[in-house]
Scaffold this motif. Structure first.
Motif, PDB file in Angstrom:
ATOM      1  N   PHE A 151      -5.498 -12.356  -5.452  1.00  0.00           N
ATOM      2  CA  PHE A 151      -6.569 -11.616  -4.737  1.00  0.00           C
ATOM      3  C   PHE A 151      -5.696 -10.533  -3.839  1.00  0.00           C
ATOM      4  CE2 PHE A 151      -6.068 -15.254  -1.900  1.00  0.00           C
ATOM      5  CZ  PHE A 151      -5.685 -14.755  -0.731  1.00  0.00           C
ATOM      6  N   PRO A 152      -6.555  -9.231  -3.644  1.00  0.00           N
ATOM      7  CA  PRO A 152      -5.588  -8.301  -2.865  1.00  0.00           C
ATOM      8  C   PRO A 152      -5.143  -8.738  -1.455  1.00  0.00           C
ATOM      9  CG  PRO A 152      -8.041  -7.587  -3.592  1.00  0.00           C
ATOM     10  CD  PRO A 152      -7.709  -8.866  -3.923  1.00  0.00           C
ATOM     11  N   MET A 153      -4.070  -8.278  -1.338  1.00  0.00           N
ATOM     12  CA  MET A 153      -3.598  -8.493   0.098  1.00  0.00           C
ATOM     13  C   MET A 153      -3.100  -7.182   0.626  1.00  0.00           C
ATOM     14  SD  MET A 153      -3.159 -11.911   0.670  1.00  0.00           S
ATOM     15  CE  MET A 153      -1.669 -11.769   1.793  1.00  0.00           C
ATOM     16  N   PHE A 154      -3.296  -7.005   2.028  1.00  0.00           N
ATOM     17  CA  PHE A 154      -2.969  -6.019   2.623  1.00  0.00           C
ATOM     18  C   PHE A 154      -1.889  -6.046   3.424  1.00  0.00           C
ATOM     19  CE2 PHE A 154      -7.136  -5.889   1.066  1.00  0.00           C
ATOM     20  CZ  PHE A 154      -7.135  -4.405   0.797  1.00  0.00           C
ATOM     21  N   ALA A 155      -1.319  -4.720   4.011  1.00  0.00           N
ATOM     22  CA  ALA A 155      -0.204  -4.660   4.850  1.00  0.00           C
ATOM     23  C   ALA A 155      -0.432  -5.569   6.317  1.00  0.00           C
ATOM     24  CB  ALA A 155       0.148  -3.301   5.132  1.00  0.00           C
ATOM     25  N   LYS A 156       0.713  -6.162   6.893  1.00  0.00           N
ATOM     26  CA  LYS A 156       0.370  -6.801   8.130  1.00  0.00           C
ATOM     27  C   LYS A 156      -0.110  -5.706   9.173  1.00  0.00           C
ATOM     28  CE  LYS A 156       4.396  -8.560   9.143  1.00  0.00           C
ATOM     29  NZ  LYS A 156       5.688  -9.382   9.951  1.00  0.00           N
ATOM     30  N   ILE A 157      -1.521  -6.545   9.926  1.00  0.00           N
ATOM     31  CA  ILE A 157      -1.903  -5.926  10.849  1.00  0.00           C
ATOM     32  C   ILE A 157      -1.825  -6.478  12.162  1.00  0.00           C
ATOM     33  CG2 ILE A 157      -3.569  -4.380   9.072  1.00  0.00           C
ATOM     34  CD1 ILE A 157      -5.661  -6.552   9.753  1.00  0.00           C
ATOM     35  N   GLU A 158      -2.613  -6.040  13.048  1.00  0.00           N
ATOM     36  CA  GLU A 158      -2.861  -6.642  14.261  1.00  0.00           C
ATOM     37  C   GLU A 158      -4.647  -6.653  14.337  1.00  0.00           C
ATOM     38  OE1 GLU A 158      -1.074  -5.770  17.906  1.00  0.00           O
ATOM     39  OE2 GLU A 158       0.809  -5.786  16.910  1.00  0.00           O
ATOM     40  N   VAL A 159      -5.012  -7.906  14.980  1.00  0.00           N
ATOM     41  CA  VAL A 159      -6.297  -8.090  14.870  1.00  0.00           C
ATOM     42  C   VAL A 159      -7.157  -8.274  16.280  1.00  0.00           C
ATOM     43  CG1 VAL A 159      -6.449  -9.237  12.517  1.00  0.00           C
ATOM     44  CG2 VAL A 159      -6.021 -10.729  14.372  1.00  0.00           C
ATOM     45  N   ASN A 160      -5.935  -8.409  17.370  1.00  0.00           N
ATOM     46  CA  ASN A 160      -6.378  -8.233  18.702  1.00  0.00           C
ATOM     47  C   ASN A 160      -5.782  -7.139  19.378  1.00  0.00           C
ATOM     48  OD1 ASN A 160      -8.223 -10.324  18.364  1.00  0.00           O
ATOM     49  ND2 ASN A 160      -6.742 -11.756  18.650  1.00  0.00           N
ATOM     50  N   GLY A 161      -6.359  -6.904  20.546  1.00  0.00           N
ATOM     51  CA  GLY A 161      -5.282  -6.080  21.442  1.00  0.00           C
ATOM     52  C   GLY A 161      -5.591  -4.561  20.921  1.00  0.00           C
ATOM     53  N   ASP A 162      -4.684  -3.705  21.845  1.00  0.00           N
ATOM     54  CA  ASP A 162      -4.870  -2.266  21.864  1.00  0.00           C
ATOM     55  C   ASP A 162      -4.501  -1.714  20.304  1.00  0.00           C
ATOM     56  OD1 ASP A 162      -5.391  -2.172  24.439  1.00  0.00           O
ATOM     57  OD2 ASP A 162      -3.426  -1.753  24.975  1.00  0.00           O
ATOM     58  N   ASP A 163      -3.913  -2.475  19.565  1.00  0.00           N
ATOM     59  CA  ASP A 163      -3.423  -1.976  18.227  1.00  0.00           C
ATOM     60  C   ASP A 163      -4.158  -2.544  17.109  1.00  0.00           C
ATOM     61  OD1 ASP A 163      -1.615  -0.128  19.235  1.00  0.00           O
ATOM     62  OD2 ASP A 163      -0.172  -1.780  19.371  1.00  0.00           O
ATOM     63  N   THR A 164      -5.267  -3.104  17.516  1.00  0.00           N
ATOM     64  CA  THR A 164      -6.435  -3.829  16.440  1.00  0.00           C
ATOM     65  C   THR A 164      -6.744  -2.658  15.306  1.00  0.00           C
ATOM     66  OG1 THR A 164      -7.319  -5.410  18.070  1.00  0.00           O
ATOM     67  CG2 THR A 164      -8.602  -4.892  16.045  1.00  0.00           C
ATOM     68  N   HIS A 165      -6.536  -3.320  14.146  1.00  0.00           N
ATOM     69  CA  HIS A 165      -6.902  -2.521  12.845  1.00  0.00           C
ATOM     70  C   HIS A 165      -8.378  -2.035  13.165  1.00  0.00           C
ATOM     71  CE1 HIS A 165      -7.554  -1.107   8.890  1.00  0.00           C
ATOM     72  NE2 HIS A 165      -6.426  -1.071   8.803  1.00  0.00           N
TER      73      HIS A 165
END
Length: 160
Positions: A91-105
């Protein structure tokens, strides 16, 4: 029928941007993942759901995240290799992201607002939190890390 969720884009694990709008009309299971987590074996269940339901319109979208116990330290190629070698992830995998905090995607900012967790908390508590999105692009459910992919199958079937 262009729901707000379809306006987001995210970088694919292999590089290049992917519009979430490309999945319009599909049921989506969006998951923040990690390679070194106690819940990492859920990749197997996520892949099984994808194989079982993709012909009927399910897309599983994996978003690696290193915010919980530094359990996704690898680079994109390491993550891709791990997922393929150990769990046969297709299944599709995406680049590493942030899910919490100021830099949340931005996608996760939207998901958390659309489906808050326990007691209205929007923050993601751990790896393998799951969001289910219907064919119209509406977030219909949020599942905790401990909820196995198999336990979500009935909810997915209702949306297909």
């Amino acid at each position: 029928m262009n729901a707000a969720i379809h306006e987001f884009t995210a970088e694919r694990l292999a590089g290049g941007d992917q519009s979430i709008g490309a999945y319009a009309g599909k049921v989506l299971l969006i998951v923040n993942t990690a390679s070194n987590c106690g819940f990492t074996p859920q990749y197997e269940g996520l892949e099984a759901l994808y194989q079982r339901y993709r012909e009927r319109g399910l897309e599983v979208l994996g978003f690696p995240c290193n915010q919980f116990g530094s359990q996704e330290p690898g680079e994109a190629d390491e993550i891709a290799s791990f997922c393929q070698k150990n769990y046969g992830v297709s299944f599709p995998m995406f680049a590493k992201i942030e899910v919490n905090g100021d830099d949340t995607h931005p996608l996760y900012r939207y998901l958390k607002k659309a489906a808050p967790g326990l007691l209205g908390s929007e923050s993601i508590k751990w790896n393998f939190t799951k969001f289910l999105v219907n064919r119209q692009g509406e977030v219909t459910a949020r599942y905790a890390s401990a909820t196995s992919p198999e336990a979500i199958a009935g909810d997915i079937e209702k949306l297909l």
